[in-house]
Design a protein around this motif. Structure first.
Motif, PDB file in Angstrom:
ATOM      1  N   ILE A   1       0.865  -1.182   0.000  1.00  0.00           N
ATOM      2  CA  ILE A   1       0.000   0.000   0.000  1.00  0.00           C
ATOM      3  C   ILE A   1       0.898   1.228   0.000  1.00  0.00           C
ATOM      4  O   ILE A   1       1.882   1.285   0.739  1.00  0.00           O
ATOM      5  CB  ILE A   1      -0.909   0.026   1.256  1.00  0.00           C
ATOM      6  N   ASP A   2       0.543   2.228  -0.827  1.00  0.00           N
ATOM      7  CA  ASP A   2       1.370   3.432  -0.864  1.00  0.00           C
ATOM      8  C   ASP A   2       0.941   4.422   0.222  1.00  0.00           C
ATOM      9  O   ASP A   2      -0.021   4.190   0.952  1.00  0.00           O
ATOM     10  CB  ASP A   2       1.387   4.063  -2.256  1.00  0.00           C
ATOM     11  N   ALA A   3       1.681   5.525   0.339  1.00  0.00           N
ATOM     12  CA  ALA A   3       1.441   6.530   1.380  1.00  0.00           C
ATOM     13  C   ALA A   3       0.073   7.186   1.256  1.00  0.00           C
ATOM     14  O   ALA A   3      -0.432   7.745   2.227  1.00  0.00           O
ATOM     15  CB  ALA A   3       2.537   7.591   1.334  1.00  0.00           C
ATOM     16  N   CYS A   4      -0.555   7.107   0.086  1.00  0.00           N
ATOM     17  CA  CYS A   4      -1.883   7.689  -0.116  1.00  0.00           C
ATOM     18  C   CYS A   4      -2.986   6.670   0.126  1.00  0.00           C
ATOM     19  O   CYS A   4      -4.168   6.969  -0.036  1.00  0.00           O
ATOM     20  CB  CYS A   4      -1.990   8.270  -1.527  1.00  0.00           C
ATOM     21  N   GLY A   5      -2.612   5.431   0.476  1.00  0.00           N
ATOM     22  CA  GLY A   5      -3.592   4.398   0.797  1.00  0.00           C
ATOM     23  C   GLY A   5      -4.012   3.534  -0.376  1.00  0.00           C
ATOM     24  O   GLY A   5      -4.915   2.715  -0.240  1.00  0.00           O
ATOM     25  N   ASP A   6      -3.362   3.700  -1.539  1.00  0.00           N
ATOM     26  CA  ASP A   6      -3.726   2.902  -2.715  1.00  0.00           C
ATOM     27  C   ASP A   6      -2.878   1.640  -2.813  1.00  0.00           C
ATOM     28  O   ASP A   6      -1.711   1.616  -2.410  1.00  0.00           O
ATOM     29  CB  ASP A   6      -3.561   3.726  -3.992  1.00  0.00           C
ATOM     30  N   GLU A   7      -3.483   0.600  -3.366  1.00  0.00           N
ATOM     31  CA  GLU A   7      -2.812  -0.680  -3.518  1.00  0.00           C
ATOM     32  C   GLU A   7      -1.703  -0.592  -4.566  1.00  0.00           C
ATOM     33  O   GLU A   7      -1.884  -0.020  -5.639  1.00  0.00           O
ATOM     34  CB  GLU A   7      -3.819  -1.752  -3.938  1.00  0.00           C
ATOM     35  N   ILE A   8      -0.554  -1.166  -4.243  1.00  0.00           N
ATOM     36  CA  ILE A   8       0.559  -1.279  -5.177  1.00  0.00           C
ATOM     37  C   ILE A   8       0.591  -2.717  -5.669  1.00  0.00           C
ATOM     38  O   ILE A   8       0.554  -3.653  -4.867  1.00  0.00           O
ATOM     39  CB  ILE A   8       1.903  -0.936  -4.512  1.00  0.00           C
ATOM     40  N   LEU A   9       0.630  -2.879  -6.988  1.00  0.00           N
ATOM     41  CA  LEU A   9       0.724  -4.202  -7.593  1.00  0.00           C
ATOM     42  C   LEU A   9       2.122  -4.392  -8.163  1.00  0.00           C
ATOM     43  O   LEU A   9       2.792  -3.417  -8.522  1.00  0.00           O
ATOM     44  CB  LEU A   9      -0.310  -4.338  -8.716  1.00  0.00           C
ATOM     45  N   TYR A  10       2.577  -5.639  -8.236  1.00  0.00           N
ATOM     46  CA  TYR A  10       3.864  -5.924  -8.858  1.00  0.00           C
ATOM     47  C   TYR A  10       3.869  -5.333 -10.259  1.00  0.00           C
ATOM     48  O   TYR A  10       2.898  -5.452 -10.997  1.00  0.00           O
ATOM     49  CB  TYR A  10       4.123  -7.433  -8.916  1.00  0.00           C
ATOM     50  N   GLY A  11       4.940  -4.634 -10.612  1.00  0.00           N
ATOM     51  CA  GLY A  11       5.065  -4.016 -11.919  1.00  0.00           C
ATOM     52  C   GLY A  11       4.698  -2.549 -11.929  1.00  0.00           C
ATOM     53  O   GLY A  11       4.994  -1.843 -12.891  1.00  0.00           O
ATOM     54  N   ASP A  12       4.039  -2.046 -10.864  1.00  0.00           N
ATOM     55  CA  ASP A  12       3.699  -0.623 -10.787  1.00  0.00           C
ATOM     56  C   ASP A  12       4.969   0.201 -10.620  1.00  0.00           C
ATOM     57  O   ASP A  12       5.939  -0.243  -9.992  1.00  0.00           O
ATOM     58  CB  ASP A  12       2.786  -0.337  -9.586  1.00  0.00           C
ATOM     59  N   THR A  13       4.957   1.437 -11.138  1.00  0.00           N
ATOM     60  CA  THR A  13       6.069   2.359 -10.931  1.00  0.00           C
ATOM     61  C   THR A  13       5.822   3.094  -9.625  1.00  0.00           C
ATOM     62  O   THR A  13       4.747   3.646  -9.405  1.00  0.00           O
ATOM     63  CB  THR A  13       6.166   3.369 -12.088  1.00  0.00           C
ATOM     64  N   ILE A  14       6.834   3.067  -8.751  1.00  0.00           N
ATOM     65  CA  ILE A  14       6.715   3.696  -7.436  1.00  0.00           C
ATOM     66  C   ILE A  14       7.906   4.623  -7.203  1.00  0.00           C
ATOM     67  O   ILE A  14       8.947   4.499  -7.845  1.00  0.00           O
ATOM     68  CB  ILE A  14       6.645   2.648  -6.308  1.00  0.00           C
ATOM     69  N   TYR A  15       7.717   5.554  -6.285  1.00  0.00           N
ATOM     70  CA  TYR A  15       8.795   6.417  -5.822  1.00  0.00           C
ATOM     71  C   TYR A  15       9.019   6.105  -4.356  1.00  0.00           C
ATOM     72  O   TYR A  15       8.070   6.020  -3.578  1.00  0.00           O
ATOM     73  CB  TYR A  15       8.415   7.893  -5.970  1.00  0.00           C
ATOM     74  N   GLU A  16      10.292   5.947  -3.976  1.00  0.00           N
ATOM     75  CA  GLU A  16      10.628   5.705  -2.576  1.00  0.00           C
ATOM     76  C   GLU A  16      11.394   6.907  -2.059  1.00  0.00           C
ATOM     77  O   GLU A  16      12.396   7.317  -2.640  1.00  0.00           O
ATOM     78  CB  GLU A  16      11.467   4.429  -2.424  1.00  0.00           C
ATOM     79  N   PHE A  17      10.907   7.478  -0.962  1.00  0.00           N
ATOM     80  CA  PHE A  17      11.533   8.653  -0.371  1.00  0.00           C
ATOM     81  C   PHE A  17      12.535   8.228   0.695  1.00  0.00           C
ATOM     82  O   PHE A  17      12.442   7.120   1.233  1.00  0.00           O
ATOM     83  CB  PHE A  17      10.452   9.568   0.224  1.00  0.00           C
ATOM     84  N   PRO A  18      13.504   9.106   1.022  1.00  0.00           N
ATOM     85  CA  PRO A  18      14.528   8.748   2.016  1.00  0.00           C
ATOM     86  C   PRO A  18      13.965   8.320   3.368  1.00  0.00           C
ATOM     87  O   PRO A  18      14.580   7.517   4.065  1.00  0.00           O
ATOM     88  CB  PRO A  18      15.349  10.038   2.161  1.00  0.00           C
ATOM     89  N   ASP A  19      12.767   8.815   3.719  1.00  0.00           N
ATOM     90  CA  ASP A  19      12.171   8.433   5.011  1.00  0.00           C
ATOM     91  C   ASP A  19      11.464   7.090   4.957  1.00  0.00           C
ATOM     92  O   ASP A  19      10.881   6.636   5.932  1.00  0.00           O
ATOM     93  CB  ASP A  19      11.216   9.511   5.501  1.00  0.00           C
ATOM     94  N   GLY A  20      11.495   6.439   3.758  1.00  0.00           N
ATOM     95  CA  GLY A  20      10.893   5.117   3.619  1.00  0.00           C
ATOM     96  C   GLY A  20       9.502   5.107   3.021  1.00  0.00           C
ATOM     97  O   GLY A  20       8.963   4.043   2.731  1.00  0.00           O
ATOM     98  N   GLU A  21       8.883   6.283   2.849  1.00  0.00           N
ATOM     99  CA  GLU A  21       7.550   6.334   2.240  1.00  0.00           C
ATOM    100  C   GLU A  21       7.612   5.869   0.798  1.00  0.00           C
ATOM    101  O   GLU A  21       8.567   6.160   0.080  1.00  0.00           O
ATOM    102  CB  GLU A  21       6.974   7.763   2.276  1.00  0.00           C
ATOM    103  N   ILE A  22       6.583   5.133   0.384  1.00  0.00           N
ATOM    104  CA  ILE A  22       6.452   4.633  -0.981  1.00  0.00           C
ATOM    105  C   ILE A  22       5.196   5.257  -1.582  1.00  0.00           C
ATOM    106  O   ILE A  22       4.141   5.248  -0.954  1.00  0.00           O
ATOM    107  CB  ILE A  22       6.301   3.093  -0.999  1.00  0.00           C
TER     108      ILE A  22
END
Length: 64
Positions: free
Chosen positions: A21-42
């Motif tokens: 689950i990302d920081a906005c509460g949406d489901e992340i699926l394998y293959g999705d493009t994500i951003y990871e911040f230095p504090d660990g948020e995805i």
């Protein structure tokens, strides 16, 4: 003879495509493009503007 696919024998990756689950509460699926911040948020790529403005307080402006 018609062959019917048995859902019990689908590959495991197809059954469980959930990555997290990302920081906005949406489901992340394998293959999705994500951003990871230095504090660990995805954050999902499609949520990056929302995250920047609503969570981090960034202001969107037009350069003049």
């Amino acid at each position: 003879m018609m062959q019917v696919e048995n859902p019990m024998v689908r590959p495991i990756a197809e059954k469980n495509n959930h990555w997290g689950i990302d920081a906005c509460g949406d489901e992340i699926l394998y293959g999705d493009t994500i951003y990871e911040f230095p504090d660990g948020e995805i954050v999902l790529e499609e949520n990056i503007r929302e995250y920047l403005t609503e969570v981090l307080g960034a202001t969107r402006k037009i350069a003049e």
